[in-house]
Write a protein that holds these residues in place. Structure first.
Motif, PDB file in Angstrom:
ATOM      1  N   PRO A   4      19.137  18.080  19.287  1.00 42.28           N
ATOM      2  CA  PRO A   4      17.844  17.394  19.407  1.00 42.28           C
ATOM      3  C   PRO A   4      17.996  15.878  19.489  1.00 42.28           C
ATOM      4  N   GLY A   5      17.005  15.257  20.125  1.00 46.63           N
ATOM      5  CA  GLY A   5      16.942  13.797  20.185  1.00 46.63           C
ATOM      6  C   GLY A   5      15.733  13.283  19.433  1.00 46.63           C
ATOM      7  N   ASP A   6      15.410  13.921  18.313  1.00 47.18           N
ATOM      8  CA  ASP A   6      14.200  13.577  17.566  1.00 47.18           C
ATOM      9  C   ASP A   6      14.192  12.106  17.140  1.00 47.18           C
ATOM     10  N   ILE A   7      12.996  11.520  17.125  1.00 50.91           N
ATOM     11  CA  ILE A   7      12.828  10.125  16.711  1.00 50.91           C
ATOM     12  C   ILE A   7      12.192  10.107  15.328  1.00 50.91           C
ATOM     13  N   ASN A   8      12.961   9.690  14.351  1.00 47.94           N
ATOM     14  CA  ASN A   8      12.487   9.655  12.975  1.00 47.94           C
ATOM     15  C   ASN A   8      12.050   8.246  12.572  1.00 47.94           C
ATOM     16  N   ALA A   9      11.232   8.181  11.556  1.00 54.59           N
ATOM     17  CA  ALA A   9      10.781   6.881  11.057  1.00 54.59           C
ATOM     18  C   ALA A   9      11.954   6.121  10.449  1.00 54.59           C
ATOM     19  N   LEU A  10      11.960   4.798  10.635  1.00 44.79           N
ATOM     20  CA  LEU A  10      12.936   3.963   9.944  1.00 44.79           C
ATOM     21  C   LEU A  10      12.584   3.910   8.461  1.00 44.79           C
ATOM     22  N   SER A  11      13.591   3.817   7.632  1.00 45.96           N
ATOM     23  CA  SER A  11      13.381   3.799   6.179  1.00 45.96           C
ATOM     24  C   SER A  11      13.544   2.389   5.635  1.00 45.96           C
ATOM     25  N   ILE A  12      12.586   1.957   4.862  1.00 49.45           N
ATOM     26  CA  ILE A  12      12.659   0.634   4.263  1.00 49.45           C
ATOM     27  C   ILE A  12      13.756   0.565   3.209  1.00 49.45           C
ATOM     28  N   GLU A  13      14.212   1.721   2.754  1.00 51.22           N
ATOM     29  CA  GLU A  13      15.280   1.769   1.752  1.00 51.22           C
ATOM     30  C   GLU A  13      16.662   1.620   2.376  1.00 51.22           C
ATOM     31  N   ASP A  14      16.763   1.789   3.682  1.00 48.45           N
ATOM     32  CA  ASP A  14      18.054   1.752   4.366  1.00 48.45           C
ATOM     33  C   ASP A  14      18.294   0.369   4.962  1.00 48.45           C
ATOM     34  N   GLU A  15      19.412  -0.251   4.612  1.00 51.68           N
ATOM     35  CA  GLU A  15      19.695  -1.609   5.073  1.00 51.68           C
ATOM     36  C   GLU A  15      19.792  -1.690   6.595  1.00 51.68           C
ATOM     37  N   GLY A  16      20.441  -0.708   7.202  1.00 53.77           N
ATOM     38  CA  GLY A  16      20.563  -0.702   8.649  1.00 53.77           C
ATOM     39  C   GLY A  16      19.212  -0.576   9.329  1.00 53.77           C
ATOM     40  N   ASP A  17      18.336   0.278   8.772  1.00 53.68           N
ATOM     41  CA  ASP A  17      16.998   0.433   9.330  1.00 53.68           C
ATOM     42  C   ASP A  17      16.192  -0.852   9.182  1.00 53.68           C
ATOM     43  N   ARG A  18      16.375  -1.528   8.061  1.00 55.20           N
ATOM     44  CA  ARG A  18      15.653  -2.796   7.867  1.00 55.20           C
ATOM     45  C   ARG A  18      16.101  -3.827   8.902  1.00 55.20           C
ATOM     46  N   ARG A  19      17.407  -3.871   9.196  1.00 53.37           N
ATOM     47  CA  ARG A  19      17.901  -4.803  10.222  1.00 53.37           C
ATOM     48  C   ARG A  19      17.321  -4.453  11.590  1.00 53.37           C
ATOM     49  N   THR A  20      17.281  -3.167  11.897  1.00 52.62           N
ATOM     50  CA  THR A  20      16.720  -2.716  13.175  1.00 52.62           C
ATOM     51  C   THR A  20      15.252  -3.118  13.286  1.00 52.62           C
ATOM     52  N   PHE A  21      14.518  -2.906  12.208  1.00 52.79           N
ATOM     53  CA  PHE A  21      13.091  -3.225  12.196  1.00 52.79           C
ATOM     54  C   PHE A  21      12.874  -4.723  12.390  1.00 52.79           C
ATOM     55  N   ARG A  22      13.639  -5.535  11.650  1.00 54.73           N
ATOM     56  CA  ARG A  22      13.515  -6.997  11.762  1.00 54.73           C
ATOM     57  C   ARG A  22      13.862  -7.469  13.173  1.00 54.73           C
ATOM     58  N   SER A  23      14.937  -6.939  13.731  1.00 49.27           N
ATOM     59  CA  SER A  23      15.351  -7.334  15.078  1.00 49.27           C
ATOM     60  C   SER A  23      14.277  -6.999  16.102  1.00 49.27           C
ATOM     61  N   PHE A  24      13.698  -5.809  15.979  1.00 47.34           N
ATOM     62  CA  PHE A  24      12.664  -5.387  16.929  1.00 47.34           C
ATOM     63  C   PHE A  24      11.450  -6.312  16.840  1.00 47.34           C
ATOM     64  N   VAL A  25      10.990  -6.578  15.634  1.00 44.73           N
ATOM     65  CA  VAL A  25       9.808  -7.426  15.454  1.00 44.73           C
ATOM     66  C   VAL A  25      10.085  -8.842  15.944  1.00 44.73           C
ATOM     67  N   SER A  26      11.291  -9.347  15.681  1.00 48.56           N
ATOM     68  CA  SER A  26      11.658 -10.689  16.146  1.00 48.56           C
ATOM     69  C   SER A  26      11.663 -10.767  17.662  1.00 48.56           C
ATOM     70  N   ARG A  27      12.219  -9.740  18.312  1.00 46.32           N
ATOM     71  CA  ARG A  27      12.249  -9.720  19.779  1.00 46.32           C
ATOM     72  C   ARG A  27      10.842  -9.615  20.362  1.00 46.32           C
ATOM     73  N   LEU A  28       9.986  -8.838  19.696  1.00 47.77           N
ATOM     74  CA  LEU A  28       8.604  -8.722  20.140  1.00 47.77           C
ATOM     75  C   LEU A  28       7.895 -10.065  20.045  1.00 47.77           C
ATOM     76  N   ASP A  29       8.096 -10.759  18.939  1.00 52.87           N
ATOM     77  CA  ASP A  29       7.502 -12.081  18.743  1.00 52.87           C
ATOM     78  C   ASP A  29       7.931 -13.031  19.861  1.00 52.87           C
ATOM     79  N   GLN A  30       9.217 -13.011  20.189  1.00 54.58           N
ATOM     80  CA  GLN A  30       9.732 -13.901  21.226  1.00 54.58           C
ATOM     81  C   GLN A  30       9.198 -13.525  22.606  1.00 54.58           C
ATOM     82  N   GLU A  31       9.074 -12.229  22.882  1.00 48.06           N
ATOM     83  CA  GLU A  31       8.557 -11.790  24.171  1.00 48.06           C
ATOM     84  C   GLU A  31       7.117 -12.243  24.390  1.00 48.06           C
ATOM     85  N   LEU A  32       6.339 -12.291  23.318  1.00 49.69           N
ATOM     86  CA  LEU A  32       4.957 -12.751  23.442  1.00 49.69           C
ATOM     87  C   LEU A  32       4.904 -14.206  23.894  1.00 49.69           C
TER      88      LEU A  32
END
Length: 323
Positions: free
Chosen positions: A213-241
């Motif tokens: 499966p290629g299921d897409i799961n929610a990122l976890s705020i408890e996971d350091e790697g997921d937090r980095r992914t989340f921050r990077s995505f939001v930062s890139r979105l901010d810059q794209e705007l």
């Protein structure tokens, strides 16, 4: 609960203190949100999905017999449909398909979908004007001819959970899906929400046709790697705007407090972050503000996320759970 923004911090510091709901500002807000819809930021899960799609197509070109399939399960706004559409666009750019061919395409199933409607939906994807004008077995033969004529290698079947309608021991839609694969005509990718899991899992023969499966799961705020992914995505979105001149300058969306609030509202789904930010863009533009402020995100949460039952409370004003 850990405090987030005070009442003073939630008051606008740029633009107008309240929205201007004039026709002019409403049109400006619509233009800004329309521009934001052109932004595509690749979800980390999409890279793995795209590799799996390429793998299935290559494998089934080199093999005879039944075709392969894959499931992609995820909550609403997790990025399934966006991933399908982006893969189709990427494939179109990199391979430049010959005129009159349709190597990959996506269909979206309606609610209460029958197996006959599944076949007609695929025929609709080819522009068949008579897709409803026969019995299912005849329509399936017509579909197979279309697949061959248009050299289709893969069809994305989105909202597959709607096939659960009228399922029974005597008439199970998974048997139709398995037969399409067994007939060796086209590879299939099934996209759906969590309610599709029962449909996908109850037929062991269908499961045996599918790769991992290629299921897409929610990122976890408890996971350091997921937090980095989340921050990077939001930062890139901010810059794209800013890059697309939707906002005049960065809105500092990667501020720690803002990020935690966005994590709570979105539940860790990046697509929901994008949807919330779009709501905030409309508010900010109506205020003639150069940036998205916490006020705009707070109000977007009140008006959209809470009303749509995406989140039960507003973390921008009520605080966030202690880590």
């Amino acid at each position: 609960m850990r405090p987030t923004f005070s009442a003073a911090q939630l008051r606008p510091s740029t633009g107008l203190p309240v929205e201007d709901n004039s026709r002019e500002r409403s049109i400006a807000a619509a233009n800004a949100v329309a521009l934001s819809r052109q932004i595509y930021l690749q979800h980390p899960a999409h890279r793995a999905m795209f590799a799996s799609f390429d793998y299935i197509r290559a494998l089934d070109r080199l093999s005879t017999g039944p075709k392969s399939a894959m499931r992609v399960i995820g909550a609403s706004a997790s990025g399934k449909s966006t991933g399908f559409d982006q893969y189709i666009e990427i494939d179109r750019r990199r391979s430049e398909p010959e005129p009159g061919t349709l190597p990959v395409f996506r269909i979206k199933l309606d609610r209460a979908c029958t197996t006959k409607r599944l076949v007609t939906s695929m025929l609709d994807g080819y522009g068949d004007e008579y897709s409803d004008a026969s019995v299912e077995s005849t329509l399936r033969k017509r579909l197979y001819r279309c697949v061959e004529r248009f050299r289709t290698e893969m069809i994305f079947v989105d909202e597959v959970q709607h096939l659960n309608f009228r399922a029974s021991e005597r008439s199970d839609p998974t048997d139709t899906l398995k037969r399409m694969l067994d007939d060796g005509v086209v590879s299939l990718v099934f996209g759906g929400d969590e309610t599709a899991l029962n449909l996908m899992n109850r037929n062991i023969q269908l499961a045996n046709r599918m790769i991992a499966p290629g299921d897409i799961n929610a990122l976890s705020i408890e996971d350091e790697g997921d937090r980095r992914t989340f921050r990077s995505f939001v930062s890139r979105l901010d810059q794209e705007l800013v890059t697309r001149s939707i906002m005049e300058r960065p809105s500092n969306l990667e501020d720690d407090t803002t990020l935690r609030c966005l994590f709570v509202v979105s539940g860790g789904y990046l697509g929901r972050v994008v949807n919330l930010v779009r709501q905030a863009i409309a508010i900010a533009v109506r205020r003639s503000a150069p940036i998205i402020e916490p006020h705009d995100l707070w109000l977007a949460t009140e008006r959209w996320a809470i009303q749509q039952k995406i989140v039960s409370y507003n973390p921008f004003s009520k605080g966030i759970p202690d880590a």
